[in-house]
Design an enzyme around this catalytic site. Structure first.
Site, mmCIF file in Angstrom:
data_model
loop_
_atom_site.group_PDB
_atom_site.id
_atom_site.type_symbol
_atom_site.label_atom_id
_atom_site.label_comp_id
_atom_site.label_asym_id
_atom_site.label_seq_id
_atom_site.Cartn_x
_atom_site.Cartn_y
_atom_site.Cartn_z
ATOM 1 N N GLY A 36 0.843 -1.206 0.000
ATOM 2 C CA GLY A 36 0.000 0.000 0.000
ATOM 3 C C GLY A 36 0.871 1.246 0.000
ATOM 4 N N HIS A 37 1.838 1.290 0.924
ATOM 5 C CA HIS A 37 2.748 2.441 0.984
ATOM 6 C C HIS A 37 3.547 2.562 -0.321
ATOM 7 C CE1 HIS A 37 2.597 1.181 5.401
ATOM 8 N NE2 HIS A 37 2.168 2.434 5.460
ATOM 9 N N ASP A 150 -7.284 5.358 4.653
ATOM 10 C CA ASP A 150 -7.605 6.203 5.814
ATOM 11 C C ASP A 150 -8.451 7.366 5.292
ATOM 12 O OD1 ASP A 150 -5.772 5.031 8.093
ATOM 13 O OD2 ASP A 150 -4.600 5.033 6.255
ATOM 14 N N MET A 188 -4.578 -3.818 2.944
ATOM 15 C CA MET A 188 -3.242 -3.937 3.553
ATOM 16 C C MET A 188 -3.096 -2.906 4.656
ATOM 17 S SD MET A 188 -0.626 -4.680 0.506
ATOM 18 C CE MET A 188 -0.874 -6.103 -0.545
ATOM 19 N N SER A 190 -0.261 -2.016 8.210
ATOM 20 C CA SER A 190 0.869 -2.421 9.053
ATOM 21 C C SER A 190 0.369 -3.201 10.259
ATOM 22 C CB SER A 190 1.640 -1.189 9.531
ATOM 23 O OG SER A 190 2.015 -0.395 8.430
HETATM 24 P P1 AMP Z 1 0.456 4.616 7.797
HETATM 25 O O1 AMP Z 1 1.908 4.242 7.738
HETATM 26 O O2 AMP Z 1 -0.441 3.481 8.146
HETATM 27 O O3 AMP Z 1 0.211 5.861 8.571
HETATM 28 O O4 AMP Z 1 0.066 4.962 6.304
HETATM 29 C C1 AMP Z 1 0.797 5.888 5.552
HETATM 30 C C2 AMP Z 1 0.035 6.203 4.299
HETATM 31 O O5 AMP Z 1 -0.161 5.010 3.551
HETATM 32 C C3 AMP Z 1 -1.351 6.795 4.578
HETATM 33 O O6 AMP Z 1 -1.640 7.813 3.614
HETATM 34 C C4 AMP Z 1 -2.242 5.597 4.393
HETATM 35 O O7 AMP Z 1 -3.563 5.932 4.028
HETATM 36 C C5 AMP Z 1 -1.533 4.875 3.269
HETATM 37 N N1 AMP Z 1 -1.911 3.460 3.240
HETATM 38 C C6 AMP Z 1 -1.881 2.584 4.280
HETATM 39 N N2 AMP Z 1 -2.372 1.385 3.895
HETATM 40 C C7 AMP Z 1 -2.727 1.518 2.592
HETATM 41 C C8 AMP Z 1 -3.315 0.637 1.638
HETATM 42 N N3 AMP Z 1 -3.634 -0.614 1.935
HETATM 43 N N4 AMP Z 1 -3.553 1.120 0.397
HETATM 44 C C9 AMP Z 1 -3.236 2.406 0.081
HETATM 45 N N5 AMP Z 1 -2.685 3.276 0.937
HETATM 46 C C10 AMP Z 1 -2.433 2.850 2.176
#
Ligand code: AMP
Length: 284
Positions: A36-37, A150, A188, A190
């Protein structure tokens, strides 16, 4: 790829990358990177000349009983993944670089931040808005990339950027990227690595039940009975509780009683084992 741990080093690298007036994309993350990231990084590379990612597990967006200490941290592995994707710069501050002694400022976005996760995680979106505003001012991107995974966070950041005039001259574009899913449909995250094998298998009920609810909305059913059926299906599959399951207007996030021909989103947060999962899908 350069990695900056201090603001001084970050500013030097940012000045170097922006010197020729090129476009500069930022992908903010908390690390423990997955596809995703990396999809956000690829999108940023398509749109921008240079790309920075940030990795910062932001204490300000975790509640007192949440998983701040347990949150996975794997900076070296994450840096290798970002480098392999052609990322130019990694900004990886520690907590004191981001929040030095005496830090007293809080950014609070009302309206879109108030329901849904804002209701079940008090203070969460203040923490998100404050750190994202800081990241924008530190990295000075021309574009910033966020996941629709999100969905409420994306709405909060868009509102903050609009209200604080962050969209000009620095971040002129905030780009939402569709959710990347596992083969069985689970979004997906973390946090999926917290799930036991049995809970991981049961977690796939979430996207399946959401699709079934959306089919009912689209067939003309009212939101309430379809959402009640969704909650029952999750609880029968082994989810411990459902924080919320809401059909909402895509822009305002105000709950809808039924589809009404304008863009809508089914948004859900539910707990399985000790893990809170969120997901959302377009409806109508
Ligand atoms: P996080 O590390 O969880 O804060 O996520 C960092 C960025 O990655 C945020 O903009 C999330 O919305 C995005 N993100 C997390 N999981 C996904 C996913 N499965 N698909 C697309 N973007 C994601």
């Amino acid at each position: 790829m350069q990695t900056a741990h201090t603001l001084d080093m970050l500013r030097k690298e940012v000045a170097r990358l922006r010197a020729d007036g090129s476009t500069f994309g930022l992908v903010p993350t908390m690390g423990a990177l997955h596809e995703g990231h990396l999809t956000l990084v690829r999108r940023a590379r398509e749109v921008c000349d240079h790309v920075a990612a940030s990795i910062f597990v932001n204490p300000a967006q975790f509640g007192p009983n949440e998983d701040l200490d347990a949150y996975p941290r794997q900076l070296e592995a994450d840096a290798a993944m970002l480098k392999a994707e052609g990322c130019d710069l990694l900004w990886a501050p520690d907590v004191t670089a981001m929040y030095p002694d005496g830090f007293v400022t809080n950014i609070s976005v009302s309206g879109v931040s108030e329901g849904l996760c804002g209701a079940s995680r008090p203070g969460h979106f203040d923490g998100v808005a404050t750190v994202v505003c800081k990241l924008f001012n530190q990295v000075l991107p021309t574009h910033a990339f966020f996941g629709e995974k999100d969905f409420q966070q994306l709405a909060v950041i868009r509102a903050m950027a609009r209200d604080l005039d962050l969209t000009q001259p620095h971040v002129h574009s905030i780009i939402g990227v569709p959710t990347v899913r596992e083969p069985d449909g689970l979004a997906m995250s973390s946090r999926n690595r917290y799930l036991s094998d049995a809970d991981r298998a049961a977690a796939a009920t979430l996207p399946r039940a959401m699709k079934a609810a959306i089919a009912r909305f689209e067939a003309g059913d009212a939101a309430a009975p379809a959402l009640a059926a969704l909650e029952n299906e999750l609880l029968s599959a082994g989810f411990v509780s459902v924080d919320y399951a809401v059909l909402a207007d895509s822009a305002s996030l105000v709950p809808l009683a039924a589809l009404k021909g304008t863009p809508a989103r089914l948004i859900v947060a539910a707990r399985i084992g000790g893990t809170r999962l969120i997901d959302n899908m377009a409806a109508g």
